[in-house]
Design a protein around this motif. Structure first.
Motif, PDB file in Angstrom:
ATOM      1  N   LEU A 246      66.936 -25.068  79.638  1.00  0.00           N
ATOM      2  CA  LEU A 246      67.902 -24.108  79.120  1.00  0.00           C
ATOM      3  C   LEU A 246      67.795 -22.797  79.898  1.00  0.00           C
ATOM      4  CD1 LEU A 246      69.975 -23.378  76.875  1.00  0.00           C
ATOM      5  CD2 LEU A 246      68.029 -22.581  75.507  1.00  0.00           C
TER       6      LEU A 246
ATOM      7  N   GLY B  46      65.209 -19.845  72.201  1.00  0.00           N
ATOM      8  CA  GLY B  46      66.346 -20.057  73.086  1.00  0.00           C
ATOM      9  C   GLY B  46      67.379 -18.953  73.106  1.00  0.00           C
ATOM     10  N   HIS B  47      67.045 -17.778  72.554  1.00  0.00           N
ATOM     11  CA  HIS B  47      67.996 -16.659  72.521  1.00  0.00           C
ATOM     12  C   HIS B  47      67.289 -15.362  72.904  1.00  0.00           C
ATOM     13  CE1 HIS B  47      71.060 -19.119  70.517  1.00  0.00           C
ATOM     14  NE2 HIS B  47      70.083 -19.577  69.742  1.00  0.00           N
ATOM     15  N   TYR B  48      68.051 -14.455  73.517  1.00  0.00           N
ATOM     16  CA  TYR B  48      67.526 -13.122  73.802  1.00  0.00           C
ATOM     17  C   TYR B  48      67.374 -12.380  72.478  1.00  0.00           C
ATOM     18  CZ  TYR B  48      67.482  -8.215  75.190  1.00  0.00           C
ATOM     19  OH  TYR B  48      67.156  -6.896  75.341  1.00  0.00           O
TER      20      TYR B  48
ATOM     21  N   PHE C 122      62.474 -13.154  74.270  1.00  0.00           N
ATOM     22  CA  PHE C 122      63.352 -14.271  73.934  1.00  0.00           C
ATOM     23  C   PHE C 122      62.696 -15.072  72.816  1.00  0.00           C
ATOM     24  CE2 PHE C 122      63.941 -13.093  78.310  1.00  0.00           C
ATOM     25  CZ  PHE C 122      65.319 -13.127  78.504  1.00  0.00           C
TER      26      PHE C 122
ATOM     27  N   GLU D 121      66.037 -14.004  84.902  1.00  0.00           N
ATOM     28  CA  GLU D 121      66.485 -15.338  84.499  1.00  0.00           C
ATOM     29  C   GLU D 121      65.303 -16.153  83.996  1.00  0.00           C
ATOM     30  OE1 GLU D 121      69.475 -18.297  86.570  1.00  0.00           O
ATOM     31  OE2 GLU D 121      67.435 -18.634  87.327  1.00  0.00           O
TER      32      GLU D 121
ATOM     33  N   LEU E 278      68.360 -18.885  80.258  1.00  0.00           N
ATOM     34  CA  LEU E 278      68.526 -17.700  79.423  1.00  0.00           C
ATOM     35  C   LEU E 278      68.508 -16.451  80.291  1.00  0.00           C
ATOM     36  CD1 LEU E 278      65.824 -18.575  76.723  1.00  0.00           C
ATOM     37  CD2 LEU E 278      68.255 -19.096  76.617  1.00  0.00           C
ATOM     38  N   SER E 279      69.295 -15.461  79.907  1.00  0.00           N
ATOM     39  CA  SER E 279      69.274 -14.167  80.578  1.00  0.00           C
ATOM     40  C   SER E 279      69.534 -13.087  79.538  1.00  0.00           C
ATOM     41  CB  SER E 279      70.350 -14.085  81.665  1.00  0.00           C
ATOM     42  OG  SER E 279      70.064 -14.966  82.722  1.00  0.00           O
TER      43      SER E 279
END
Length: 201
Positions: A125, A187-189, A184, A119, A127-128
């Motif tokens: 924010l 803000g995105h994997y 990442f 995590e 994210l995972s």
């Protein structure tokens, strides 16, 4: 008594490209490859003197089943849970399969642990990575006690522009040791990178 943390980059001996996973040498994005080469377990890569493209986050806490990294605006938690081996584990060439899916880091005498969560909380924010990119990782070794010291086998780093975050953990040991890094971006994997490593222990 205060314990000292030994960075695991001092303990890595030799990286070898993984057989069936995307490794560092497979990355087409040169910026991503350059930054990743400066994270934790890639000390053999040439690094520019006096300048680094990434900034490491310090370990905040660790214990059985968890390791946490924290800075002012970034928190990363790595968790693992006990795993009961089943008759569904099979070996194919040099790696184990669970229900036909490769098990990263598993070896015959593995401590029965399975990665359960990665995590990342950045600027509020959460994210995972996708579940399928964590549940196939076994015998994770984020940190281990060694006398009154802590051997650090995991790393968290952020690019200097803040756009990318790298979460890295060693899984398994010996011939089954794998360095797994989740990436990442904005803000995105983005992706997962896996390399085989020869490490002591």
């Amino acid at each position: 008594m205060r314990t000292s943390v030994i960075p695991w980059c001092l303990l890595i001996i030799l990286p070898v490209r993984a057989d069936h996973q995307q490794g560092l040498v497979d990355l087409k994005d040169t910026l991503l490859a350059r930054e990743l080469s400066q994270v934790g377990g890639y000390p053999e890569m040439a690094r520019p003197l006096g300048y680094h493209d990434v900034e490491a986050a310090p370990i905040f806490s660790w214990g059985p089943g968890h390791t946490q990294f924290r800075t002012e605006d970034l928190r990363v938690r790595i968790e693992s849970q006990p795993f009961e081996p089943s008759a569904d584990i099979r070996w194919k060439k040099d790696h184990a399969l669970l229900d036909g899916v490769p098990m990263i880091g598993w070896w015959t005498d593995a401590a029965n642990m399975r990665l359960s969560q990665v995590e990342v909380v950045v600027d509020g924010l959460v994210l995972s990575p996708p579940v399928e990119s964590t549940i196939d990782v076994f015998a994770p070794r984020p940190c281990e006690a060694y006398g009154n010291r802590v051997l650090q086998f995991s790393s968290v780093a952020r690019s200097r522009d803040g756009a990318r975050i790298y979460v890295q953990v060693l899984a398994g040991q010996g011939e089954q040791a794998r360095l797994v890094t989740w990436v990442f971006e904005e803000g995105h994997y983005l992706c997962r990178v896996i390399d085989r490593f020869r490490v002591p222990g």
